[in-house]
Design an enzyme around this catalytic site. Structure first.
Site, PDB file in Angstrom:
ATOM      1  N   GLY A 256       3.026  -1.099   4.169  1.00  0.00           N
ATOM      2  CA  GLY A 256       2.872   0.487   4.029  1.00  0.00           C
ATOM      3  C   GLY A 256       4.377   0.775   3.589  1.00  0.00           C
ATOM      4  N   GLY A 257       4.985   1.481   4.665  1.00  0.00           N
ATOM      5  CA  GLY A 257       6.396   2.184   4.421  1.00  0.00           C
ATOM      6  C   GLY A 257       7.356   1.188   3.498  1.00  0.00           C
TER       7      GLY A 257
ATOM      8  N   GLY B  27       2.657   2.545  10.908  1.00  0.00           N
ATOM      9  CA  GLY B  27       3.620   3.559  10.551  1.00  0.00           C
ATOM     10  C   GLY B  27       4.263   3.894  11.803  1.00  0.00           C
TER      11      GLY B  27
ATOM     12  CG  HIS C 255      -5.860   1.927   5.335  1.00  0.00           C
ATOM     13  ND1 HIS C 255      -5.473   2.957   6.297  1.00  0.00           N
ATOM     14  CD2 HIS C 255      -4.748   1.044   5.231  1.00  0.00           C
ATOM     15  CE1 HIS C 255      -4.048   2.274   6.562  1.00  0.00           C
ATOM     16  NE2 HIS C 255      -3.766   1.347   5.903  1.00  0.00           N
TER      17      HIS C 255
ATOM     18  CD  GLU D 220      -3.078   5.388   6.911  1.00  0.00           C
ATOM     19  OE1 GLU D 220      -3.116   5.409   5.639  1.00  0.00           O
ATOM     20  OE2 GLU D 220      -2.139   5.216   7.397  1.00  0.00           O
TER      21      GLU D 220
ATOM     22  CB  SER E 272       5.513  -1.515  11.943  1.00  0.00           C
ATOM     23  OG  SER E 272       5.171   0.034  12.181  1.00  0.00           O
TER      24      SER E 272
ATOM     25  CD  GLU F  55      -3.461  -2.428   7.355  1.00  0.00           C
ATOM     26  OE1 GLU F  55      -2.244  -2.542   6.625  1.00  0.00           O
ATOM     27  OE2 GLU F  55      -3.914  -1.450   7.250  1.00  0.00           O
TER      28      GLU F  55
ATOM     29  CG  ASN G 280      -1.741   1.320   1.217  1.00  0.00           C
ATOM     30  OD1 ASN G 280      -1.813   1.978   0.379  1.00  0.00           O
ATOM     31  ND2 ASN G 280      -2.332   1.331   2.403  1.00  0.00           N
ATOM     32  CD1 TRP G 281       3.376   0.867  -2.854  1.00  0.00           C
ATOM     33  CD2 TRP G 281       3.606   2.084  -4.698  1.00  0.00           C
ATOM     34  NE1 TRP G 281       3.911   0.111  -3.792  1.00  0.00           N
ATOM     35  CE2 TRP G 281       3.952   1.028  -5.093  1.00  0.00           C
ATOM     36  CE3 TRP G 281       3.430   3.033  -5.646  1.00  0.00           C
ATOM     37  CZ2 TRP G 281       4.597   0.438  -6.182  1.00  0.00           C
ATOM     38  CZ3 TRP G 281       3.920   2.565  -7.071  1.00  0.00           C
ATOM     39  CH2 TRP G 281       4.648   1.263  -7.186  1.00  0.00           C
ATOM     40  CE  LYS G 282      -0.405   3.211   4.625  1.00  0.00           C
ATOM     41  NZ  LYS G 282      -0.179   3.507   6.279  1.00  0.00           N
TER      42      LYS G 282
HETATM   43  P1  13P Z   1       3.194   0.564   7.584  1.00  0.00           P
HETATM   44  O1  13P Z   1       3.585  -0.722   7.158  1.00  0.00           O
HETATM   45  O2  13P Z   1       3.922   1.689   7.237  1.00  0.00           O
HETATM   46  O3  13P Z   1       3.263   0.626   9.120  1.00  0.00           O
HETATM   47  O4  13P Z   1       1.694   0.786   6.917  1.00  0.00           O
HETATM   48  C1  13P Z   1       0.840  -0.459   7.278  1.00  0.00           C
HETATM   49  C2  13P Z   1      -0.408  -0.103   6.590  1.00  0.00           C
HETATM   50  O5  13P Z   1      -1.219   0.760   6.649  1.00  0.00           O
HETATM   51  C3  13P Z   1      -0.762  -0.945   5.392  1.00  0.00           C
HETATM   52  O6  13P Z   1      -1.943  -0.430   4.784  1.00  0.00           O
END
Ligand code: 13P
Length: 256
Positions: free
Chosen positions: A239-240, A179, A101, A103, A218, A173, A9-11
């Site tokens: 994510g990251g 993050g 998600h 967020e 993470s 999640e 997930n590149w956000k």
């Molecule tokens: P991180 O891997 O950056 O913690 O993010 C997880 C995430 O929200 C994937 O959708």
């Protein structure tokens, strides 16, 4: 036997140039055999929807790498300024869409009902939702983790039927792990994953056994293996670490 899956997930990160160099880098590693066996692990890239056609065009025939979006509308067309429909996503070659998600739930006020309506539209249109569920730090400390996750699952089952989980992927999640560098321990994650599977299995055993449940929060190359070794963890939503081709390939390798 469930196949593993790793989704990136590149956000809201990067430029079109960065997206292209990330895909090229990952494809190179995959072709060199450094991203795991594609028969054992399905890989999904979820860039900004703007870059989906470009990303898609760089994936070699038969690479097995799928593309997903990070959100979609619960409506199919019409006067919904700024929204993107699942049919538009299918039109540009998306096979998956991340829905619910944390967020989007927290920052864009998406309720369980809104998420369920989006999941229904996705399933009816033939795109696979990656449904995100998970508790906040406060909820974990209050000991209501499973209650929160089951409420999020129930919203889907109530609107779409339990069969919806036969056409979806679930991503657990924990909000406190996203993050933050704080990863759930394999034991903490496995306990919730087993709880999710048993909640679905008690309503439909076949659907529950076949359901791919990804862990997100993470995940890095250094902790992926111990998480993916757990019985009910079928891969990750990253994510990251998905913004680095080498790190993401190593995570795929850990799953495959
Ligand atoms: P991180 O891997 O950056 O913690 O993010 C997880 C995430 O929200 C994937 O959708």
């Amino acid at each position: 036997m469930r196949k593993a899956m790793v989704a990136g997930n590149w956000k809201m990160n990067g430029s079109s140039k960065e997206a292209l160099s990330l895909v090229r880098g990952f494809v190179e590693l995959q072709q060199a055999g450094d991203a795991g066996d594609s028969n054992k692990v399905g890989v999904v890239l979820c860039p900004s929807e703007l870059y989906i056609p470009q990303v898609k065009s760089l994936l070699p025939e038969g690479s097995g790498i799928a593309v997903g979006a990070q959100n979609a509308s619960d409506k199919l067309s019409g006067a919904h300024t700024g929204e993107v429909s699942v049919e538009m996503l299918l039109d540009v070659g998306c096979e998956y869409v991340i829905l619910g998600h944390s967020e989007r739930r927290a920052l864009y006020a998406e309720s369980d009902a809104v998420v369920a309506a989006k999941v229904r539209q996705a399933i009816e249109s033939g795109i696979t939702p990656i449904l995100c569920v998970g508790e906040s730090q406060q909820e974990r400390e209050a000991g209501v983790t499973m209650g929160v996750v089951e409420r999020q699952l129930a919203a889907i089952a109530d609107l779409c039927g339990i069969e919806a989980f036969g056409k979806s992927v679930v991503a657990y999640e924990p909000v406190w792990a996203i993050g933050t560098g704080l990863t759930a321990t394999p034991e903490q994650a496995q306990a919730v994953h087993a709880g999710i599977r048993s909640w679905v299995s008690s309503r439909d055993a076949v659907v529950g056994q076949g359901l791919q449940i990804l862990y997100g929060g993470s995940v890095k190359a250094s902790n992926a293996e111990s998480l993916f070794a757990c019985e009910d963890i079928d891969g990750g939503l990253i994510g990251g670490a998905s913004l680095d081709a080498g790190e993401f390939a190593a995570i795929c390798r850990a799953a495959g």
